[in-house]
Design a protein around this motif. Structure first.
Motif, PDB file in Angstrom:
ATOM      1  N   VAL A  48       0.854  -1.301  -0.141  1.00  0.00           N
ATOM      2  CA  VAL A  48      -0.236  -0.079   0.035  1.00  0.00           C
ATOM      3  C   VAL A  48       1.064   1.282  -0.072  1.00  0.00           C
ATOM      4  O   VAL A  48       0.571   2.024  -0.594  1.00  0.00           O
ATOM      5  CB  VAL A  48      -0.993   0.111   1.396  1.00  0.00           C
ATOM      6  CG1 VAL A  48      -1.545   1.319   1.498  1.00  0.00           C
ATOM      7  CG2 VAL A  48      -1.957  -0.923   1.033  1.00  0.00           C
ATOM      8  N   GLU A  49       2.054   1.214   0.906  1.00  0.00           N
ATOM      9  CA  GLU A  49       2.795   2.478   0.804  1.00  0.00           C
ATOM     10  C   GLU A  49       3.484   2.572  -0.512  1.00  0.00           C
ATOM     11  O   GLU A  49       3.505   3.762  -1.020  1.00  0.00           O
ATOM     12  CB  GLU A  49       3.988   2.054   1.616  1.00  0.00           C
ATOM     13  CG  GLU A  49       4.981   3.470   1.825  1.00  0.00           C
ATOM     14  CD  GLU A  49       5.993   3.135   2.787  1.00  0.00           C
ATOM     15  OE1 GLU A  49       6.673   3.946   3.504  1.00  0.00           O
ATOM     16  OE2 GLU A  49       6.406   1.934   2.817  1.00  0.00           O
ATOM     17  N   GLN A  50       3.949   1.560  -1.173  1.00  0.00           N
ATOM     18  CA  GLN A  50       4.374   1.749  -2.408  1.00  0.00           C
ATOM     19  C   GLN A  50       3.340   2.199  -3.626  1.00  0.00           C
ATOM     20  O   GLN A  50       3.661   3.140  -4.278  1.00  0.00           O
ATOM     21  CB  GLN A  50       4.946   0.360  -2.896  1.00  0.00           C
ATOM     22  CG  GLN A  50       5.518   0.375  -4.606  1.00  0.00           C
ATOM     23  CD  GLN A  50       5.825  -1.127  -4.822  1.00  0.00           C
ATOM     24  OE1 GLN A  50       7.190  -1.450  -4.519  1.00  0.00           O
ATOM     25  NE2 GLN A  50       5.457  -1.590  -5.597  1.00  0.00           N
ATOM     26  N   GLY A  51       2.140   1.649  -3.344  1.00  0.00           N
ATOM     27  CA  GLY A  51       0.946   2.192  -4.409  1.00  0.00           C
ATOM     28  C   GLY A  51       0.736   3.613  -4.114  1.00  0.00           C
ATOM     29  O   GLY A  51       0.465   4.406  -4.909  1.00  0.00           O
ATOM     30  N   LEU A  52       0.796   4.072  -2.802  1.00  0.00           N
ATOM     31  CA  LEU A  52       0.720   5.553  -2.612  1.00  0.00           C
ATOM     32  C   LEU A  52       1.866   6.596  -3.183  1.00  0.00           C
ATOM     33  O   LEU A  52       1.601   7.341  -3.622  1.00  0.00           O
ATOM     34  CB  LEU A  52       0.668   5.853  -1.053  1.00  0.00           C
ATOM     35  CG  LEU A  52      -0.785   5.545  -0.184  1.00  0.00           C
ATOM     36  CD1 LEU A  52      -0.527   5.322   1.255  1.00  0.00           C
ATOM     37  CD2 LEU A  52      -1.651   6.356  -0.550  1.00  0.00           C
ATOM     38  N   LEU A  82       1.933  11.661   2.781  1.00  0.00           N
ATOM     39  CA  LEU A  82       2.816  10.558   2.876  1.00  0.00           C
ATOM     40  C   LEU A  82       4.252  10.853   3.430  1.00  0.00           C
ATOM     41  O   LEU A  82       4.994   9.974   4.173  1.00  0.00           O
ATOM     42  CB  LEU A  82       2.845   9.715   1.655  1.00  0.00           C
ATOM     43  CG  LEU A  82       3.635   8.486   1.465  1.00  0.00           C
ATOM     44  CD1 LEU A  82       2.972   7.486   2.388  1.00  0.00           C
ATOM     45  CD2 LEU A  82       3.754   8.129  -0.010  1.00  0.00           C
ATOM     46  N   LYS A  83       4.767  11.772   3.081  1.00  0.00           N
ATOM     47  CA  LYS A  83       6.154  12.185   3.435  1.00  0.00           C
ATOM     48  C   LYS A  83       6.414  12.474   5.029  1.00  0.00           C
ATOM     49  O   LYS A  83       7.385  12.195   5.543  1.00  0.00           O
ATOM     50  CB  LYS A  83       6.523  13.505   2.736  1.00  0.00           C
ATOM     51  CG  LYS A  83       5.837  14.724   3.421  1.00  0.00           C
ATOM     52  CD  LYS A  83       6.346  16.078   2.536  1.00  0.00           C
ATOM     53  CE  LYS A  83       5.399  17.352   3.018  1.00  0.00           C
ATOM     54  NZ  LYS A  83       3.875  17.003   2.778  1.00  0.00           N
ATOM     55  N   ASP A  84       5.288  12.449   5.521  1.00  0.00           N
ATOM     56  CA  ASP A  84       5.236  12.701   7.105  1.00  0.00           C
ATOM     57  C   ASP A  84       4.929  11.242   7.935  1.00  0.00           C
ATOM     58  O   ASP A  84       5.028  11.249   9.033  1.00  0.00           O
ATOM     59  CB  ASP A  84       3.894  13.573   7.599  1.00  0.00           C
ATOM     60  CG  ASP A  84       4.410  14.759   7.171  1.00  0.00           C
ATOM     61  OD1 ASP A  84       5.373  15.391   7.042  1.00  0.00           O
ATOM     62  OD2 ASP A  84       3.230  15.407   6.596  1.00  0.00           O
ATOM     63  N   PHE A  85       4.787  10.123   7.113  1.00  0.00           N
ATOM     64  CA  PHE A  85       4.478   8.993   7.617  1.00  0.00           C
ATOM     65  C   PHE A  85       5.750   8.146   8.200  1.00  0.00           C
ATOM     66  O   PHE A  85       6.807   8.029   7.481  1.00  0.00           O
ATOM     67  CB  PHE A  85       3.776   8.193   6.603  1.00  0.00           C
ATOM     68  CG  PHE A  85       3.697   6.886   7.034  1.00  0.00           C
ATOM     69  CD1 PHE A  85       2.783   6.402   8.270  1.00  0.00           C
ATOM     70  CD2 PHE A  85       4.124   5.653   6.179  1.00  0.00           C
ATOM     71  CE1 PHE A  85       2.581   4.971   8.516  1.00  0.00           C
ATOM     72  CE2 PHE A  85       3.787   4.261   6.650  1.00  0.00           C
ATOM     73  CZ  PHE A  85       3.091   4.112   7.759  1.00  0.00           C
ATOM     74  N   ASP A  86       5.700   7.654   9.473  1.00  0.00           N
ATOM     75  CA  ASP A  86       6.671   6.998  10.073  1.00  0.00           C
ATOM     76  C   ASP A  86       6.749   5.519   9.786  1.00  0.00           C
ATOM     77  O   ASP A  86       5.542   4.912  10.688  1.00  0.00           O
ATOM     78  CB  ASP A  86       6.905   7.327  11.636  1.00  0.00           C
ATOM     79  CG  ASP A  86       8.322   6.777  12.169  1.00  0.00           C
ATOM     80  OD1 ASP A  86       8.832   5.882  11.688  1.00  0.00           O
ATOM     81  OD2 ASP A  86       8.820   7.470  12.956  1.00  0.00           O
ATOM     82  N   ALA A  87       7.097   4.971   8.809  1.00  0.00           N
ATOM     83  CA  ALA A  87       6.706   3.727   8.480  1.00  0.00           C
ATOM     84  C   ALA A  87       7.156   2.715   9.486  1.00  0.00           C
ATOM     85  O   ALA A  87       6.703   1.538   9.547  1.00  0.00           O
ATOM     86  CB  ALA A  87       7.726   3.159   7.345  1.00  0.00           C
TER      87      ALA A  87
END
Length: 357
Positions: free
Chosen positions: A283-287, A336-341
């Motif tokens: 999902v992260e890659q798709g985003l 997305l740039k603020d997301f801490d994976a």
């Protein structure tokens, strides 16, 4: 209910906008929500900062049971529980039943765990109700049982480390409803909530359908199925055949991941958008690639870590929260740039761990 009186402090209510969890040298303190009364998703919540134990008092033997390890979602939970076991200095055995059709196997594995001497059990449940009898038997032996991720209806549980999948579904529904409010023009949506009968699926379905009510989203299909990629891909293909004017494919992370190449092969990428109601590396890659429009994160890794900490606290007679889960937020292309994976995804290259010595 025992209440955590140290390592926790009250915080302000979570802002509507995305805020990535604040990580110290390790994963804590982290903002979570506590349900009071416990075990009722409709209960009021309070926001706290969670800090786990520094170390376990002894190398307790924990058993963790998952529905399966077929997708990266449960790989993240596996990473969370095993890393926290290592950090706390406890032993752990992880078992997986192989899929949502394997309730009897999960029951048998739990019985084997207890027979082998497990001090505490952490369960990602295949069924909301189907494990209640075995949980009652385990609790009769004074063994703590922690419900993680999926949700179990048993009142015998020691604690829950999970979020509301109803709210997860609702957040995705709300996101789409804002894009297509009443009067903006009807859009056709197909919804793939996951395997029928699983507690998290029924909750997610209720949340999603409730959130799109009154919008211009027209729900043309609801298709249930196991979260294996082949099953979800077949459901998506069948739906596209039945609805050539479809605007959205929405559902599990596996559904979203499976839909991307199918849409590409049919030259439908520009016509049919994709959304998920939980988060995985796919999902992260798709985003990042603009192939998925949005997905809420339930901080899967953190749920696993907290479940292990609660189990150890219960074994050692230390204060613990009975019903706790990370605060939810929606990730899209804008934030997305603020997301801490690290709160949600296992590191790249991580392989399943089944034993911690």
């Amino acid at each position: 209910m025992k209440r955590l009186t140290y390592g926790l402090m009250a915080t302000a209510v979570v802002a509507a906008a995305i805020t990535a969890p604040a990580f110290a040298a390790d994963w804590f303190p982290v903002q979570v929500q506590v349900w009071e009364p416990a075990f009722d998703m409709n209960s009021p919540r309070r926001d706290i900062n969670y800090t786990p134990l520094e170390k376990a008092a002894k190398p307790w033997d924990l058993c963790v049971s998952f529905p399966h390890m077929k997708d990266a979602y449960w790989l993240g939970v596996d990473y969370g529980v095993t890393e926290e076991a290592k950090r706390l200095g406890v032993k752990m055995q992880v078992v997986e039943a192989g899929g949502y059709t394997e309730l009897n196997k999960q029951i048998s594995q739990l019985e084997d765990c207890v027979a082998s001497g497990a001090d505490a059990v952490i369960i990602g449940a295949i069924s909301a109700d189907g494990l209640n009898n075995v949980i009652k038997e385990i609790r009769a032996k004074n063994i703590p049982v922690i419900d993680v991720i999926n949700g179990i209806s048993s009142p015998e549980l020691t604690a829950k480390s999970l979020v509301s999948f109803g709210e997860m579904g609702a957040k995705t529904g709300e996101y789409l409803a804002k894009q297509h409010p009443a009067g903006s023009g009807k859009v056709k949506v197909a919804w793939f909530p996951g395997p029928s009968g699983a507690g998290w699926v029924e909750a997610g379905n209720s949340g999603f359908t409730g959130a799109i009510a009154g919008s211009d989203i027209e729900l043309v299909e609801t298709k249930y199925g196991d979260t294996g990629k082949e099953v979800q891909a077949k459901l998506v293909e069948d739906t596209l055949e039945a609805h050539p004017d479809l605007a959205y494919v929405v559902g599990t992370a596996v559904t979203a991941e499976a839909a991307i190449p199918i849409l590409r092969s049919r030259d439908l990428t520009g016509q049919v958008k994709v959304a998920s109601y939980y988060f995985t590396p796919g999902v992260e890659q798709g985003l990042r690639r603009g192939q998925i429009v949005a997905a809420p994160t339930d901080s899967t890794v953190l749920q696993g870590r907290i479940a292990v900490d609660i189990a150890v606290r219960a074994l050692e007679g230390k204060p613990y929260e009975k019903h706790v889960g990370p605060a939810l937020y929606v990730v899209d292309g804008d934030n997305l740039k603020d997301f801490d994976a690290s709160s949600t995804l296992a590191p790249k290259g991580f392989s399943p761990i089944f034993t911690v010595e």
